[in-house]
Design an enzyme around this catalytic site. Sequence first.
Site, PDB file in Angstrom:
ATOM      1  N   ASP A  69     -10.542  -2.925 -19.262  1.00  0.00           N
ATOM      2  CA  ASP A  69     -10.078  -3.231 -18.040  1.00  0.00           C
ATOM      3  C   ASP A  69     -11.119  -3.698 -17.304  1.00  0.00           C
ATOM      4  O   ASP A  69     -10.667  -4.094 -15.837  1.00  0.00           O
ATOM      5  CB  ASP A  69      -9.457  -2.049 -17.305  1.00  0.00           C
ATOM      6  CG  ASP A  69      -8.015  -1.525 -17.878  1.00  0.00           C
ATOM      7  OD1 ASP A  69      -7.480  -2.249 -18.414  1.00  0.00           O
ATOM      8  OD2 ASP A  69      -7.731  -0.353 -17.899  1.00  0.00           O
ATOM      9  N   LYS A 121      -5.981   1.152 -10.175  1.00  0.00           N
ATOM     10  CA  LYS A 121      -4.716   0.214 -10.575  1.00  0.00           C
ATOM     11  C   LYS A 121      -3.522   0.959 -11.181  1.00  0.00           C
ATOM     12  O   LYS A 121      -3.765   1.970 -11.399  1.00  0.00           O
ATOM     13  CB  LYS A 121      -5.391  -0.749 -11.804  1.00  0.00           C
ATOM     14  CG  LYS A 121      -5.888  -0.222 -12.878  1.00  0.00           C
ATOM     15  CD  LYS A 121      -4.796   0.230 -14.022  1.00  0.00           C
ATOM     16  CE  LYS A 121      -5.552   0.561 -15.188  1.00  0.00           C
ATOM     17  NZ  LYS A 121      -4.643   1.384 -16.174  1.00  0.00           N
TER      18      LYS A 121
END
Length: 319
Positions: A168, A17
């Site tokens: 996350d 990401k």
Amino acid sequence: MHIRSSGATVEVLSPAKVNLWLAVRGKRNDGYHELETLLLAIGLYDTLRFSARPTGPITLTCRRVWGDAAQDAAGQPGEGDHTTVSPRCELLPEGEENLVYRAAQLLRERAGSQQGAAIELVKRIPMAAGLGGGSSDAAATLLAANRAWGLGWSRQRLAELGAELGSDVPFFLTGGAALCRGRGEQIEPQHLPSLPLVVVRPPSGLRTPDVYARCRPDGTPFPIPSWLETARRGDWGALRDCLRNDLRPAAEGLTDGVRRVLQTLERQDLWGQQMSGSGSSCFGVCRSLRQARRVAARLRAAGLGRVFVTTGPQPAASW
Ligand code: C5P
């Protein structure tokens, strides 16, 4: 997240990401920081193969794909792990210290299962990079184990467990693009147009706790709703202003790689550039994939680190 099953084996491609923006709102009583961050899953993947066993231990073996092989595989799910694979790598822990191992153990324990597993992890996502590789692999493990062990847990239940492993992890169970709040685990999915990206991991990495420990949020206003609108519209001309990362000063104080990469990116006539997460990786938002490849060649020639050309957001996880 791309998932396919074959008998008792489930294979998952787990994406990296970047944080298009990351605002630190303050320090909480539990030691974490309150965040507002926009995460994009990007087309750079690790591969996790999870083979269920009726009983027995959970074992993990890690391999790492280096250099061009990792870049070649970046945008091509399912390919690349037959190319240049390093021998078993001591840099990658294969026990309790690896989030993949911990994820499998935790799920087995909470589900009250006696089943075992042989897990293989092929790493392409750089580590200590702010690209979420470890969290993504942990999310992939939860998905794969849930399917291979036939547990039938919902995404929500897996996300709650994932939040215990890392801030996350819940994002990666959803994928795509999402505005994340709290310590990062509260997910609000977003639909955004695809962006060509160049991503650079400087030679030195950074440990997330070290960066947060040096972070001093200054409370500057951060107009999330209007910037979300900018991103949704694909108004890339206005994008530069919303590419903010409050962890950047702390990261720059720990390594000069971040500043060197960002200074170089600033000279490339991009839509914008910023550090991702707690660093040390930085990304440039390019005007086209062609420009991204040109810029990547320059960055590689300058020896600024490992360079990837990719796009984001990748489609949300389907499972
Ligand atoms: O949640 P995760 O394990 O990824 O966090 C690693 C470390 O990063 C935490 O131990 C904490 O030091 C820091 N962190 C933080 N605030 C957040 C996320 C992470 O202070 N929102």
